[in-house]
Write an enzyme that holds these catalytic residues in place. Structure first.
Site, PDB file in Angstrom:
ATOM      1  N   HIS A  43       0.837  -1.200   0.000  1.00 50.19           N
ATOM      2  CA  HIS A  43       0.000   0.000   0.000  1.00 50.19           C
ATOM      3  C   HIS A  43       0.874   1.253   0.000  1.00 50.19           C
ATOM      4  CE1 HIS A  43      -3.590  -2.409   1.229  1.00 50.19           C
ATOM      5  NE2 HIS A  43      -2.646  -3.148   1.782  1.00 50.19           N
ATOM      6  N   ASP A  71       2.821  -6.861   1.528  1.00 47.13           N
ATOM      7  CA  ASP A  71       1.563  -6.217   1.931  1.00 47.13           C
ATOM      8  C   ASP A  71       1.824  -5.097   2.938  1.00 47.13           C
ATOM      9  OD1 ASP A  71      -1.116  -5.855   1.640  1.00 47.13           O
ATOM     10  OD2 ASP A  71      -1.748  -7.568   2.827  1.00 47.13           O
TER      11      ASP A  71
END
Length: 419
Positions: free
Chosen positions: A65, A308
């Site tokens: 992200h 992640d």
């Protein structure tokens, strides 16, 4: 002309399946020579004694992200690139859940232009959203996003409508881009935040049954088997999921799968601290889940480890466990902690770990990692498995500090990235 000679470095090459000690000569970004001893080099060559160090192909992160655009207080593109480089990653793939969502070609081009203008590493790859605003109802302009250069398609969140999933698989098939889904039934997961089991009862946190993941995976596998579009399954976290994926692969279903680095390292017992950086989605598995994920990686049932990386501000994470947003940073910590806990203990070989962090993630993206041999571009990570350092803000490149290892000393650190 830049010339670097790495003397007596441990060369790990998953493509050639070799783990040897050698000298490596790099000239102007290309591997000039790899040999047991290199003595024929010019006086302007920078020579480094690399005994005890490890070099392998650059690491590839399947999905993480970015704070920018929209949440720059969590992470900017600049800090994301710096964190990825510090962690040994030469390719990083950004999920589309920014603000605005990456569902328009103009934003893809803008992000790529930033990276090219700043001339920073690593290489940036961008996942394009499948649906507008990740709402799960209306498909994006797939052809335009493909032309803009996205690496693949995902919403990076559970779907609510299998009919949409079927349409996506049918519509995306001709474009030849990876499509990734995170299988999770939100109705079964409800407001849970820990894997169902004895530890959930002990900690008094609302549980999530393994079936919240496995039923969604089973449904997705049926659709992929029916339609035939190659599909990547994200964030696998349960033992039963590994079994379902193994069965599907044995039947020729065109799938790849990944788990995250924290699901490989930790299980629900670690949540006894109630550290909010252990609030993950999907939640950490039970001990048997963790063991099955590790075995799945070794045998190739699970293709790759994803980072992640999910940065959050101090204020967002310093609250009650149940109220904190799920996610933790990881780009700078994954390789050292995986090496320390899996390779140094003898559970994984260095080749097995490096394969699931470099070669296999690239394969999931329909990309290629070259062998470490003369004539190839130098896309390499130099790693010191014995270096001890403290995880604190002074030593981290990321803007955020949401990790359960913050303030602790860990062993292993990336020395340099060649790209």
């Amino acid at each position: 002309m830049t010339k670097e000679l790495l003397k007596q470095v441990r060369v790990i090459d998953p493509l050639q399946k070799t783990d040897t000690v050698a000298d490596v000569l790099i000239i102007d970004g290309y591997i000039e020579d790899v040999a047991p001893q290199i003595t024929n080099f010019t006086t302007d060559t920078s020579v480094r004694d690399c005994q005890g160090l490890v070099i392998g192909p650059g690491l590839v992160d399947l999905y993480s992200h970015s704070g920018e655009p929209g949440f720059e207080e969590r992470e900017t593109l600049s800090s994301l690139f710096q964190a990825a480089t510090a962690g040994g990653f030469t390719r990083v793939c950004v999920l589309p859940d920014t603000s605005p969502v990456i569902d328009q070609p103009a934003l893809v081009i803008k992000l790529q232009q930033y990276r090219n203008r700043e001339k920073v590493s690593p290489n940036l790859h961008i996942w394009g959203a499948i649906t507008l605003d990740l709402a799960g109802k209306q498909l994006t302009e797939v052809a335009d996003l493909t032309a803009a250069g996205i690496v693949g398609f995902t919403d990076g969140k559970p779907w609510e409508n299998l009919g949409i999933v079927r349409r996506v698989l049918e519509y995306l098939q001709p474009f030849g881009k990876p499509v990734a889904f995170w299988p999770c039934d939100r109705h079964l997961a409800a407001n849970g935040m820990i894997r169902e089991g004895a530890e959930a009862l002990r900690l008094g946190l609302p549980p999530i049954p393994a079936s919240a993941e496995t039923t969604a995976i089973a449904a997705l596998l049926e659709l992929v088997a029916d339609i035939g579009t190659p599909t990547h399954i994200m964030r696998v976290s349960t033992a039963r999921s590994v079994e379902l994926i193994a069965e599907a692969k044995s039947n020729g279903v065109p799938i790849t799968a990944s788990t995250t680095w924290m699901h490989v390292l930790l299980d629900t017992e670690s949540m006894r601290s109630y550290h909010t950086s252990l609030h993950l989605d999907p939640p950490l598995g039970n001990y048997q889940d963790m063991l099955c994920l590790r075995e799945g990686l070794r045998t190739g049932i699970i293709d790759a480890i994803a980072i992640d990386h999910a940065p959050y501000t101090y204020e967002e994470k310093v609250q009650a466990f149940a109220e904190s947003p799920p996610g933790a940073i990881g780009l700078e910590l994954a390789l050292p902690l995986l090496w320390q806990n899996l390779v140094a203990t003898g559970e994984f070989t260095p080749l097995e770990l490096w394969r699931v962090l470099s070669h296999q993630p690239a394969t999931c993206l329909q990309q290629e990692i070259k062998a470490i041999q003369p004539g190839e571009k130098a896309e390499l990570t130099l790693f010191d498995p014995g270096q001890i350092w403290k995880v604190n803000q002074a030593n981290l490149q990321t803007l955020s500090a949401n990790t359960p290892w913050f303030g602790q000393e860990i062993m292993g650190r990336v020395v340099q990235v060649f790209l």
